[in-house]
Design an enzyme around this catalytic site. Sequence first.
Site, mmCIF file in Angstrom:
data_model
loop_
_atom_site.group_PDB
_atom_site.id
_atom_site.type_symbol
_atom_site.label_atom_id
_atom_site.label_comp_id
_atom_site.label_asym_id
_atom_site.label_seq_id
_atom_site.Cartn_x
_atom_site.Cartn_y
_atom_site.Cartn_z
ATOM 1 N N ASP A 1 0.876 -1.246 -0.041
ATOM 2 C CA ASP A 1 0.059 -0.089 -0.007
ATOM 3 C C ASP A 1 0.855 1.111 -0.058
ATOM 4 O O ASP A 1 2.068 1.063 -0.376
ATOM 5 C CB ASP A 1 -0.922 -0.039 1.187
ATOM 6 C CG ASP A 1 -0.423 0.204 2.560
ATOM 7 O OD1 ASP A 1 0.849 0.337 2.640
ATOM 8 O OD2 ASP A 1 -1.177 0.097 3.385
ATOM 9 N N CYS B 1 3.017 -3.071 4.234
ATOM 10 C CA CYS B 1 1.800 -2.047 4.762
ATOM 11 C C CYS B 1 2.388 -1.481 5.865
ATOM 12 O O CYS B 1 3.423 -1.787 6.173
ATOM 13 C CB CYS B 1 0.555 -2.405 4.689
ATOM 14 S SG CYS B 1 0.094 -3.774 6.299
ATOM 15 N N THR C 1 1.765 -1.310 9.427
ATOM 16 C CA THR C 1 2.279 -2.218 10.378
ATOM 17 C C THR C 1 2.607 -3.781 9.924
ATOM 18 O O THR C 1 2.851 -4.318 10.587
ATOM 19 C CB THR C 1 1.077 -2.511 11.486
ATOM 20 O OG1 THR C 1 -0.263 -2.770 10.953
ATOM 21 C CG2 THR C 1 0.612 -0.978 11.955
ATOM 22 N N HIS D 1 11.183 -23.114 10.844
ATOM 23 C CA HIS D 1 9.951 -23.804 11.434
ATOM 24 C C HIS D 1 8.635 -23.827 10.850
ATOM 25 O O HIS D 1 7.929 -24.831 11.223
ATOM 26 C CB HIS D 1 10.104 -23.247 12.911
ATOM 27 C CG HIS D 1 11.230 -23.540 13.698
ATOM 28 N ND1 HIS D 1 11.356 -23.231 15.107
ATOM 29 C CD2 HIS D 1 12.511 -23.723 13.148
ATOM 30 C CE1 HIS D 1 12.599 -23.304 15.685
ATOM 31 N NE2 HIS D 1 13.081 -23.675 14.404
ATOM 32 N N HIS E 1 8.830 -29.908 12.508
ATOM 33 C CA HIS E 1 8.169 -28.922 11.972
ATOM 34 C C HIS E 1 7.055 -29.232 11.084
ATOM 35 O O HIS E 1 6.063 -28.563 10.887
ATOM 36 C CB HIS E 1 9.349 -27.530 11.410
ATOM 37 C CG HIS E 1 10.059 -27.259 12.710
ATOM 38 N ND1 HIS E 1 10.103 -26.802 13.622
ATOM 39 C CD2 HIS E 1 11.506 -27.651 12.456
ATOM 40 C CE1 HIS E 1 10.917 -26.564 14.395
ATOM 41 N NE2 HIS E 1 12.160 -27.100 13.821
#
Length: 143
Positions: A8, A65, A67, A98, A133
């Site tokens: 964004d 973006c 955050t 992992h 994993h």
Amino acid sequence: MKIAIGNDHAGTEYKLAIVGLLKSKDIEVTNYGTDGTDSVDYPDFAHPVAKDVENGEADMGIVICGTGNGASMTINKHQKIRGALCWNKEIVALAREHNDANILSLPARFVALPQALEMVETFLNTKFEGGRHERRIEKVPCT
């Protein structure tokens, strides 16, 4: 290798630098992000990245973006996506080793650009460990 990338308005500067890094490594890039700073909606750019990875049209993806949360939430609605919101290269390495993360979500407002580029390098160069994993990943539904 082919990478789908989307961003964004908060991630434009980072996306442009990351695309430059990827191209310098002869990695094919599909750019779904904005190249401007006018406000846009992150799902409009995150969904196409997730679809490309989901459908095998891209090997991996990167979303950016402000955050990293909105883009991460969006990509993880798709089947076959293991998106990881990361804020340092150690978390990126663990997400690959992992969790076999196939899309990296970057928080542009919370990491410096050189740090983001290191994180991309780590994402590209770290392999999934498998083993115990793999068993854990199989327990995460893909619906």
